[in-house]
Design a protein around this motif. Structure first.
Motif, PDB file in Angstrom:
ATOM      1  N   ARG A 125       0.825  -1.196   0.000  1.00  0.00           N
ATOM      2  CA  ARG A 125       0.000   0.000   0.000  1.00  0.00           C
ATOM      3  C   ARG A 125       0.868   1.259   0.000  1.00  0.00           C
ATOM      4  O   ARG A 125       0.598   2.220  -0.723  1.00  0.00           O
ATOM      5  N   ASP A 129       1.072   4.099  -2.793  1.00  0.00           N
ATOM      6  CA  ASP A 129       0.888   5.527  -2.528  1.00  0.00           C
ATOM      7  C   ASP A 129       1.898   6.346  -3.307  1.00  0.00           C
ATOM      8  O   ASP A 129       1.579   7.409  -3.852  1.00  0.00           O
ATOM      9  N   ARG A 132       0.897   6.414  -6.870  1.00  0.00           N
ATOM     10  CA  ARG A 132      -0.307   7.233  -7.008  1.00  0.00           C
ATOM     11  C   ARG A 132       0.039   8.715  -6.909  1.00  0.00           C
ATOM     12  O   ARG A 132      -0.465   9.543  -7.668  1.00  0.00           O
ATOM     13  N   ARG A 172      -3.352   9.879   2.342  1.00  0.00           N
ATOM     14  CA  ARG A 172      -4.192   9.181   1.375  1.00  0.00           C
ATOM     15  C   ARG A 172      -5.604   9.754   1.362  1.00  0.00           C
ATOM     16  O   ARG A 172      -6.225   9.880   0.302  1.00  0.00           O
ATOM     17  N   THR A 176      -7.344  11.604  -1.803  1.00  0.00           N
ATOM     18  CA  THR A 176      -8.630  11.109  -2.315  1.00  0.00           C
ATOM     19  C   THR A 176      -9.632  12.244  -2.461  1.00  0.00           C
ATOM     20  O   THR A 176     -10.326  12.360  -3.474  1.00  0.00           O
ATOM     21  N   GLU A 179      -8.661  14.388  -5.413  1.00  0.00           N
ATOM     22  CA  GLU A 179      -8.926  13.730  -6.691  1.00  0.00           C
ATOM     23  C   GLU A 179     -10.410  13.696  -7.041  1.00  0.00           C
ATOM     24  O   GLU A 179     -10.767  13.464  -8.200  1.00  0.00           O
ATOM     25  N   HIS A 180     -11.272  13.921  -6.038  1.00  0.00           N
ATOM     26  CA  HIS A 180     -12.723  13.870  -6.270  1.00  0.00           C
ATOM     27  C   HIS A 180     -13.394  15.094  -5.647  1.00  0.00           C
ATOM     28  O   HIS A 180     -14.225  14.966  -4.739  1.00  0.00           O
ATOM     29  N   LEU A 189     -15.997   3.991   0.457  1.00  0.00           N
ATOM     30  CA  LEU A 189     -14.973   4.400  -0.504  1.00  0.00           C
ATOM     31  C   LEU A 189     -13.796   5.043   0.211  1.00  0.00           C
ATOM     32  O   LEU A 189     -12.630   4.755  -0.100  1.00  0.00           O
ATOM     33  N   ASN A 192     -11.612   2.453   1.985  1.00  0.00           N
ATOM     34  CA  ASN A 192     -10.786   1.685   1.049  1.00  0.00           C
ATOM     35  C   ASN A 192      -9.643   2.515   0.500  1.00  0.00           C
ATOM     36  O   ASN A 192      -8.528   2.007   0.309  1.00  0.00           O
ATOM     37  N   GLN A 193      -9.896   3.800   0.243  1.00  0.00           N
ATOM     38  CA  GLN A 193      -8.857   4.644  -0.326  1.00  0.00           C
ATOM     39  C   GLN A 193      -7.858   5.124   0.720  1.00  0.00           C
ATOM     40  O   GLN A 193      -6.658   5.162   0.462  1.00  0.00           O
TER      41      GLN A 193
END
Length: 243
Positions: A125, A129, A132, A172, A176, A179-180, A189, A192-193
């Motif tokens: 993970r 990262d 990502r 993280r 996230t 990004e959204h 969600l 999990n992210q």
């Protein structure tokens, strides 16, 4: 064609029990990992200054400085992954560990193969990262409001150029949200992210992470300007970052 040999995964075991340190070092070596053992905070600091470690296995119940204090110190100074060892299994201990930035928990007594599996999960993970962050839109630095997030250095910087340390999970979670933007994200969600799959997670964990992130961003929880709660649905990041 010659290829440079891959470097072994380097672990630091911080535990006041010499038998546990020796046992872990020997067992983990059979999986191609190099584990150094130290007994407390002073030795941990010397080892961290002298070596480059991929992950720290940190006992919660250390004499003198507690594992929680040492985890908090690691989070403020590094982005090294941390797995905490504890003889306690209560929810409160996991919540406190999350608050100070532990990536995972293993409760004593534990199966060695379970620990190895959790090490692999946390490292996978963490490395994900890094990939990502490198692929984040807008280059390595994302701006929103008075804030900047450097995705390569994993640093949050305020308008006065002061670096605000983030735990792995906080980084993280913030990435996230960035990004959204302007979308309602449900707890599943976000779990999990922000926490990754394979962890024993629970709804309160993501609420706690959001609360911690709001504190770091100085976002008033009574009237948040950046991360708003959508009752019964989740959270929404209300600012579109500059890309």
């Amino acid at each position: 064609m010659d290829f440079a040999p891959s470097l072994p995964t380097r672990l630091l075991v911080v535990d006041d029990d010499p038998q546990i340190r020796t046992m872990l070092a020997g067992y983990l070596s059979t999986f191609g990992m190099q584990a150094d053992g130290v007994e407390g905070g002073a030795q941990m600091r010397r080892a961290m200054a002298a070596g480059d470690y991929d992950l720290v296995i940190l006992d919660l119940s250390l004499p003198g400085e507690s594992g929680l204090d040492l985890c908090r110190e690691l989070r403020a100074q590094t982005d090294v992954a941390v797995i905490m060892l504890t003889a306690r299994a209560e929810l409160a201990d996991r919540v406190v560990g999350l608050e100070v930035g532990a990536d995972d928990y293993v409760t004593k007594p534990f199966e060695m193969r379970e620990l190895v599996a959790r090490i692999h999960t946390v490292l996978r993970r963490s490395r994900g990262d890094a990939r990502r962050a490198a692929a984040a839109p807008g280059g390595h630095e994302l701006r929103f409001g008075d804030w900047r997030l450097n995705t390569m250095l994993r640093q949050l910087v305020d308008g006065d150029d002061v670096v605000v340390p983030l735990s792995n999970a906080e980084f993280r979670l913030l990435l996230t949200f960035i990004e959204h933007p302007n979308r309602v994200l449900d707890r599943e969600l976000l779990i999990n992210q922000a926490r990754g799959r394979g962890l024993d997670v629970f709804d309160r964990s993501i609420d706690l992470l959001v609360s911690r992130l709001r504190q770091k961003l100085r976002d008033d929880p009574r009237d948040p300007a950046l991360i708003r709660t959508v009752r019964g649905e989740g959270y929404v990041f209300t600012t579109t970052p500059e890309r």
